[in-house]
Each structure stands twice: as C-alpha cells, then as structure tokens.
Design an enzyme around this catalytic site. Structure first.
Site: not given
Ligand SMILES: *Cc1c(COP(=O)(O)O)cnc(C)c1O
Length: 432
Positions: A21, A149, A250, A279
């Site tokens: 970014y 996100y 998510d 993550k």
């Molecule tokens: C970071 C994140 C993603 C994307 O993960 P990447 O490993 O960066 O592709 C998706 N959803 C949430 C909630 C995130 O914090």
C-alpha cells in the site's frame, strides 16, 4: 536526534522494491531490520525498537522463538515441501486434527491455503459450490459489513468495505455484492433490533441470490479497528439460518487469542459454517492459512457434480509451515494465554487512558491484546513514522488510527514504552 534511514540497502530498496500500500515515490521512511528477537527489532544501525505490531497480528510469541526455530529445523531434516495432490504428510494431518479440535464445533474439514486472502477466496468458492451442489446455482452473491476487510485478491476485495477497499478503482473488475452498515452496537453493549434491520431486509429481499454472509467476528480489523457487540454476531447467525444463507467467519486477524477468546466467535457462542484462519497461525514464521467448513458442506460438494472442490494451491499444506503452525499452537495452549491476554488488556487500558485528554483524539478503545487510539483526522505518516522510530518503538498507524497489537510475550515495561510513545507523539504534535 532523528535516526538516520539512509544506507546502500535502503537506496537499493527505494530503487527496486514496492512496499505494501505505498507509492514508489513515497516520502514515508522505510527502515532496514537486521534481526528480531523477543519483542525487539534491531535495525541496521544497531538501534532497537519495541514492537507494537506483532508484524500485523502474526508474531504472537515474539521473534526468534527457540521452540519454533527447532520445529522448523526438525522438519527441514525430513522434507521442505512435497506436492499435496495425491500425497500427504504428518504435519498437515496433525495440524488439520488440531484445528478441528480447537475451533468452534461443526467445523470438521480443513482446506489448507497459502495466505489469508486465498483462504477467503476458498471460503467464497466453497459457499458457491455448496449451493450449486444443492441445485441453487443462483446463490453466488455475498453480504458483508461496511468497514470490513477480507484481503487483497479480487474475490476478497469484492467483500471489503467499498470505500476503503477502493471499489470505484476496480469497478468493472469486481463482482457486485451487498453491503450492510457496520454494526452500530459496540462491544459489550446490547444489540437492538434496529441494528440488524438492514441485514434482515437485505436477506429477506435477496436471499435467493446470496451464498453467504461474510464478516470478521467482533473485531473489524484493517477496515477500521472497531469492536462490535457479540449479540450482533449471535443474531446475524440466527438470520443466516432463517434465510438459508451460510455464515463465513473471517478469523484471520482475531484467531488464536487476540480478542480474549481463542476465536472471536466464542464471544457469541456461535459456530460459523465456514471459517478462515491465517496470520498468527504459524506464530508469524511462514505464510499459511486454512479454511474450515462443516461436514455438511464438504459432503454436499463432494457428493455432487463436479464431485470435487475446485481449488488447489501449488504450495498447499507446505510441511515447514504446517510444522511451525503446530508448534505455535502447542506453545499458545501450553501457556496461560487467557490470563496473559487479560494482563495485556489491563495494561493497554491503563497505558492509553491518558490519550483521551487530547482534543484530536476521537476515541480510545481496548479489547484483548488490541489497543486503539482513533484520531479525528488522518496522521501525517512521514512525521509520525519517524517520531515513533526516534522514540524507539515500532508502531505503524494508518489513516486516523494509531494502534497496538503486540506479541503476547510483551513485558510490562515494554508496553509502557509503547503507550508512552503514543502519548508523547500526540502531546508534541509530531503527527500532523
Ligand atoms: C490480513 C487479513 C486478511 C488477508 O490475509 P493476507 O494473509 O494478508 O492475504 C483477510 N482477512 C482479515 C480479517 C485480515 O486481517
């Protein structure tokens, strides 16, 4: 005195490398890290920064963790990688079993992926294939929350907040989905019927086109660092059931203890149909993510044409990543992690409290090991980034948000350094 950020390495970086970014002409400084250990990053010039970011939620045990190093070295002795089509191995199977055991009930099948965004793509494709297998091929759209996100690939982008996710820039490319307001009920506040009105009416009118509701449970991360009521999540789950729409949770940011529960869904006592983790899955060592789903979903997709789930990353189930993930989970569960998160939550609440006095501060909020100072206006990244490094801390704000999500091993004095650095920057105005 401002710490220098010029060196041959940084000159080459500036010439060649595109950072996340960012503009290649950005004046925001970049710093070269020589090594990292515990909660400290050591820069090229030998100076050390206390890490408040855990490398974007990932490094929950800190850096250079002996147990994780060992797990990787041990795996390296037998094999680094092997294709996952038609072959399997102990680290993947053990990790799958472990994830099924510790995630909310009903999540029985694990699909391994190589990054968070990809695990979201997989979740979305699973939802579409599920309805297709049930003869409802019209259900290919998604509902998501504003302020959400879910990643940077196209499918994931199409369910990110349309404004912060820059949907206008890619308008012809992104599929059109439905959006409902970010939950207006804050964490630990009750959720009133009007908070779910738009979700309910959208489900009512369009459920025949909707495969799933996708959301970040309780904590909206990169889209605004907001914490919302677990009641909302519980009632959203009930609405999904009522209108025959799947729920995708998510948990890529919230998973593995960050919000005070092992998974944020536990705040609401719900089980999603599909769940993404990533993550901190490997303790920040390697890229790995996973999409878990119910047996109903994996059976329905598997028993109907085309009799396969249509996805398969080249690096699926990488043994090194699976081994380090297993060890990271073992380390976490062997610790008194819940008490530790409560400790960090308390220190963040006390440490950030003083920031409320500034006129430019809109809100200070803390949940689990996440502390947020929201300003009324966006910060000047050039100034604030340098000011934080000069203060000996690594804190990376975005927009109006200055936030901390440190490694869980952080000590009280290190957390004080982080909180004091935020207070001082606000106090001396080096952010605008
Ligand atoms: C970071 C994140 C993603 C994307 O993960 P990447 O490993 O960066 O592709 C998706 N959803 C949430 C909630 C995130 O914090």
């Amino acid at each position: 005195m401002a710490k220098t950020h010029r060196s041959p390495l940084l000159d080459d970086d500036k010439k060649t490398i595109w950072h996340p970014y960012s503009s290649t002409h950005s004046e925001v400084p970049v710093f070269a890290v020589k090594s990292a250990s515990g909660c400290l990053l050591t820069l090229e010039d030998g100076s050390q920064l206390v890490d408040g970011m855990a490398s974007w939620w990932c490094a929950i045990h800190g850096y250079n963790v002996p147990e994780l190093n060992q797990a990787l070295c041990k795996q390296l002795d037998s094999m680094a990688h092997i294709m996952f089509g038609g072959l399997t191995h102990q680290p993947a199977v053990e990790l799958g079993k472990k994830l099924v055991a510790i995630t909310p009930q009903n999540l029985d099948t694990v699909f391994l992926a190589d990054s968070g965004s990809v695990s979201v793509e997989i979740a979305m494709k699973m939802a579409v294939q599920y309805w297709q297998a049930k003869g409802q091929s019209g259900k290919q759209k998604f509902i998501s929350l504003r302020g959400g996100y879910h990643g940077d690939t196209l499918g994931a982008m199409s369910v990110c907040d349309p404004v912060t996710g820059m949907h206008t820039l890619f308008s012809e490319m992104l599929s059109k989905n439905y959006f409902v307001p970010s939950p207006a009920c804050a964490f630990s506040e009750p959720c009133l019927p009007e908070h779910l009105t738009e979700l309910k009416t959208t489900l009512e009118s369009h459920n025949e086109n909707i495969a799933a509701l996708i959301l970040e449970p309780v904590v909206q991360g990169a889209g605004g660092m907001r914490f919302y009521s677990a009641d909302y999540l519980q009632q959203a789950k009930a609405l999904c059931q009522q209108y025959d729409v799947l729920l995708i949770a998510d948990e890529i940011a919230t998973g593995f203890g960050r919000s005070g529960k092992l998974f944020a869904c536990e705040h609401a006592g719900i089980s999603p149909d599909i769940m993404c983790v990533g993550k901190s899955l490997t303790g920040g060592y390697m890229t790995l993510a996973a999409t878990l789903c119910s047996k109903d979903i994996s059976d329905t997709i598997s028993n109907n044409p085309p009799y396969a789930f249509m996805h398969g990353p080249t690096f699926m189930g990488n043994p090194l990543a699976c081994s380090v993930a297993l060890e990271s989970i073992r380390l976490l569960l062997a610790s008194d992690w819940q008490k530790n998160i409560t400790r960090i939550e308390h220190l963040l609440k006390t440490g950030l409290e003083a920031c409320r006095q500034f006129d430019d501060v809109a809100e200070v909020r803390v949940l689990g090991a996440i502390g947020v100072v929201e300003l009324k206006q966006a910060v000047d990244m050039v100034k604030i980034q340098q000011a934080f490094v000069d203060a000996g801390v690594w804190i990376r704000p975005f927009g109006k948000l200055i936030y901390l999500m440190p490694p869980y091993i952080i000590k009280e004095d290190e957390l004080n350094i982080l909180c004091t650095a935020i207070f001082n920057v606000l106090n001396n105005g080096k952010y605008r």
